[in-house]
Design an enzyme around this catalytic site. Structure first.
Site, PDB file in Angstrom:
ATOM      1  N   ALA A 125      68.779  70.724  61.256  1.00 55.53           N
ATOM      2  CA  ALA A 125      67.373  70.751  60.969  1.00 55.53           C
ATOM      3  C   ALA A 125      66.518  70.035  61.989  1.00 55.53           C
ATOM      4  O   ALA A 125      65.296  70.526  62.041  1.00 55.53           O
ATOM      5  CB  ALA A 125      66.950  69.778  59.628  1.00 55.53           C
ATOM      6  N   THR A 126      67.120  69.254  63.013  1.00 58.10           N
ATOM      7  CA  THR A 126      66.291  68.647  64.117  1.00 58.10           C
ATOM      8  C   THR A 126      65.718  69.930  65.126  1.00 58.10           C
ATOM      9  O   THR A 126      64.811  69.816  65.383  1.00 58.10           O
ATOM     10  CB  THR A 126      67.309  67.861  65.139  1.00 58.10           C
ATOM     11  OG1 THR A 126      67.617  66.718  64.070  1.00 58.10           O
ATOM     12  CG2 THR A 126      66.552  67.247  66.074  1.00 58.10           C
ATOM     13  N   GLN A 146      66.093  67.006  52.750  1.00 55.86           N
ATOM     14  CA  GLN A 146      66.788  65.875  51.673  1.00 55.86           C
ATOM     15  C   GLN A 146      66.706  66.501  50.327  1.00 55.86           C
ATOM     16  O   GLN A 146      66.827  65.991  49.213  1.00 55.86           O
ATOM     17  CB  GLN A 146      66.241  64.495  51.897  1.00 55.86           C
ATOM     18  CG  GLN A 146      66.490  63.851  53.064  1.00 55.86           C
ATOM     19  CD  GLN A 146      67.930  63.264  53.180  1.00 55.86           C
ATOM     20  OE1 GLN A 146      68.691  63.518  52.165  1.00 55.86           O
ATOM     21  NE2 GLN A 146      68.500  62.855  54.250  1.00 55.86           N
ATOM     22  N   SER A 166      69.259  71.458  56.482  1.00 56.03           N
ATOM     23  CA  SER A 166      70.567  71.870  57.059  1.00 56.03           C
ATOM     24  C   SER A 166      71.666  71.572  55.979  1.00 56.03           C
ATOM     25  O   SER A 166      71.472  70.626  55.214  1.00 56.03           O
ATOM     26  CB  SER A 166      70.606  70.828  58.287  1.00 56.03           C
ATOM     27  OG  SER A 166      70.779  69.556  57.975  1.00 56.03           O
ATOM     28  N   HIS A 212      74.420  70.368  56.332  1.00 54.78           N
ATOM     29  CA  HIS A 212      75.569  69.309  56.233  1.00 54.78           C
ATOM     30  C   HIS A 212      75.098  68.242  55.152  1.00 54.78           C
ATOM     31  O   HIS A 212      75.925  67.332  54.698  1.00 54.78           O
ATOM     32  CB  HIS A 212      75.801  68.772  57.602  1.00 54.78           C
ATOM     33  CG  HIS A 212      74.788  67.803  58.086  1.00 54.78           C
ATOM     34  ND1 HIS A 212      74.758  66.384  58.305  1.00 54.78           N
ATOM     35  CD2 HIS A 212      73.708  68.256  58.858  1.00 54.78           C
ATOM     36  CE1 HIS A 212      73.556  66.018  58.968  1.00 54.78           C
ATOM     37  NE2 HIS A 212      73.106  67.096  59.196  1.00 54.78           N
ATOM     38  N   THR A 216      74.765  83.331  71.063  1.00 52.23           N
ATOM     39  CA  THR A 216      75.515  84.441  70.427  1.00 52.23           C
ATOM     40  C   THR A 216      75.570  84.146  68.786  1.00 52.23           C
ATOM     41  O   THR A 216      75.459  82.538  68.669  1.00 52.23           O
ATOM     42  CB  THR A 216      77.064  84.157  70.843  1.00 52.23           C
ATOM     43  OG1 THR A 216      76.988  84.594  72.173  1.00 52.23           O
ATOM     44  CG2 THR A 216      77.868  85.017  70.037  1.00 52.23           C
ATOM     45  N   CYS A 239      69.327  58.800  62.051  1.00 53.64           N
ATOM     46  CA  CYS A 239      68.894  59.179  63.395  1.00 53.64           C
ATOM     47  C   CYS A 239      67.748  58.031  63.937  1.00 53.64           C
ATOM     48  O   CYS A 239      67.100  58.460  65.000  1.00 53.64           O
ATOM     49  CB  CYS A 239      68.243  60.380  63.006  1.00 53.64           C
ATOM     50  SG  CYS A 239      69.131  61.592  62.350  1.00 53.64           S
TER      51      CYS A 239
HETATM   52  N1  PLP Z   1      64.918  65.780  58.460  1.00 51.75           N
HETATM   53  C1  PLP Z   1      65.499  64.928  57.319  1.00 51.75           C
HETATM   54  C2  PLP Z   1      64.702  64.714  56.266  1.00 51.75           C
HETATM   55  C3  PLP Z   1      66.861  64.182  57.583  1.00 51.75           C
HETATM   56  O1  PLP Z   1      67.261  63.488  56.634  1.00 51.75           O
HETATM   57  C4  PLP Z   1      67.605  64.890  58.780  1.00 51.75           C
HETATM   58  C5  PLP Z   1      68.731  64.080  58.756  1.00 51.75           C
HETATM   59  O2  PLP Z   1      69.065  63.048  58.397  1.00 51.75           O
HETATM   60  C6  PLP Z   1      67.197  65.728  59.510  1.00 51.75           C
HETATM   61  C7  PLP Z   1      65.881  66.287  59.268  1.00 51.75           C
HETATM   62  C8  PLP Z   1      67.953  65.967  60.759  1.00 51.75           C
HETATM   63  O3  PLP Z   1      69.069  66.904  60.397  1.00 51.75           O
HETATM   64  P1  PLP Z   1      70.193  67.351  61.442  1.00 51.75           P
HETATM   65  O4  PLP Z   1      70.943  66.367  61.387  1.00 51.75           O
HETATM   66  O5  PLP Z   1      70.717  68.601  60.737  1.00 51.75           O
HETATM   67  O6  PLP Z   1      69.507  67.750  62.413  1.00 51.75           O
END
Ligand code: PLP
Length: 374
Positions: free
Chosen positions: A69-70, A178, A196, A198, A234, A320
């Site tokens: 997601a980042t 989330q 994302s 995970h 890829t 993060c």
């Molecule tokens: N956005 C939100 C609201 C999140 O909680 C997170 C991860 O904690 C992210 C983005 C980033 O996700 P990723 O770890 O897949 O880069």
């Protein structure tokens, strides 16, 4: 060990992992290749893509697979800012955003873009009147999360999109990381959605950006085109397949899991409420998966460390933002520096058992008594 940090990461579902291994071994050819394995890989990605779109009811959107997601947030925000800079250089967001959103905005600000943050009300939701005051003809993007990662607050996405829709040059980006896989999401009227897998028992190192067809982004990674013009490299065939299956499994049980988590969360909140120094920073708009609390007078890191010594995993802020500064989100919602300094997060999922929660309460009681005694 008692793991109560499911908002940070979840274990990969066994079926998802199995599919990932099978695709990685059996369909490993570059999905852009013109040979048999290439065509097979391309078909698998197309199947996964349609499945994801069906699950999320967004058949008219394009899917761009990323590393998380980042990266998806970076592509959405910088991609719009750079491609539509002739329309304006004004962006609106909130102080509740994940570092991958706020970091992008900071970077854009450093190169001349103007960023405004909408005020947050005491109930954790954005102040819609303030958004109406801030938005203008040169606003090119409003970026607001569906659910924030610290307090779990759910935003009034439909009301926000109605405000943004009145400005034809402005796009609406929603970080739904989330929310997807945890609560029902309504993505129509949104131009860009990121998440994302995970966070919902899929793979780490994988992310998704959904983009409305009419919108053009400036790519952030250049090279050969992959599954999308917007993301070189890829194609990650097994990742796409695993993401689609993880989402399918969550969506099939969404309501049941949500109800289970709500019961567990209510029980936990009731137990914690018995402690006079405990207060809750999550609000009535928070999803039950996330419970943010403060223990008066005890720094968040000290409580987390004490729990960690007893093999309990919780987190302070989101994983993060590992610096020790007070939580911006808690400060915005409560207006209290003390609460912002002492806040930490418990996050649950349907896998959390009653006996884990009972054991957690015994450990919490021990930590509370030892950290609050004078
Ligand atoms: N956005 C939100 C609201 C999140 O909680 C997170 C991860 O904690 C992210 C983005 C980033 O996700 P990723 O770890 O897949 O880069």
């Amino acid at each position: 060990m008692i793991y109560l940090d499911y908002a940070a990461d979840t274990p990969v579902d066994a079926q998802v992992l199995d599919l990932f291994c099978r695709i990685s071994q059996d369909a490993f050819g570059n999905a852009n290749g013109a040979h048999l394995l290439g065509k097979n890989g391309k078909q698998l990605i197309e199947k996964a893509t349609i499945n994801i779109k069906n699950q999320l009811n967004c058949l008219n959107m394009e899917i761009i697979y990323t590393s998380g997601a980042t990266e998806a947030n970076n592509l959405a925000i910088k991609g719009v800012a750079r491609n539509y800079r002739e329309n304006g250089r004004h962006l609106i967001s909130t102080c509740l955003e994940h570092a991958s959103v706020s970091g992008c905005l900071k970077q854009l600000q450093s190169i001349g873009y103007e960023i405004d943050l909408v005020a947050i009300k005491k109930d954790g939701t954005v102040d819609l009147d303030h958004l109406k005051e801030l938005i203008r003809v040169d606003t090119i993007l409003v970026s607001i999360n569906y659910v924030d990662s610290e307090l779990g607050g759910c935003q009034p996405i439909e009301s926000i999109s109605a405000i943004v829709a009145a400005y034809p040059n402005c796009f609406f980006h929603v970080d739904a990381t989330q929310a997807v896989g945890k609560i029902p999401v309504h993505l129509d009227q949104i131009d860009l959605v990121t998440f994302s897998p995970h966070k919902f028992f899929g793979l780490n190192g994988m992310g998704v950006l959904l983009k409305s067809d009419s919108l053009i982004l400036e790519p952030q990674i250049h090279g050969g085109t992959s599954t999308s013009y917007y993301r070189s490299g890829t194609p990650f065939t097994a990742g796409a397949g695993a993401t689609a299956l993880a989402l399918e499994l969550c969506m099939a049980e969404l309501e049941e899991r949500l109800a289970q988590v709500a019961l567990k969360s209510a029980w936990l909140k009731k137990q914690l409420s018995a402690y006079p120094l405990v207060s809750f920073n999550s609000t009535e708009h928070s999803i039950p998966h996330i419970l943010n609390l403060s223990v008066k007078g005890v720094k968040a890191q000290a409580f987390q460390a004490a729990l960690s010594d007893q093999e309990v995993c919780v987190s302070t802020k989101s994983a993060c933002s590992t610096d020790n500064t007070p939580s911006r989100s808690v400060l915005a919602v409560t207006g209290s520096r003390d609460l912002a300094r002492t806040s930490w997060r418990i996050s649950l999922c349907h896998l959390t058992t009653d006996s884990e929660l009972q054991e957690f309460m015994e450990i919490f009681d021990f930590c509370y008594k030892s950290l609050t005694k004078k």
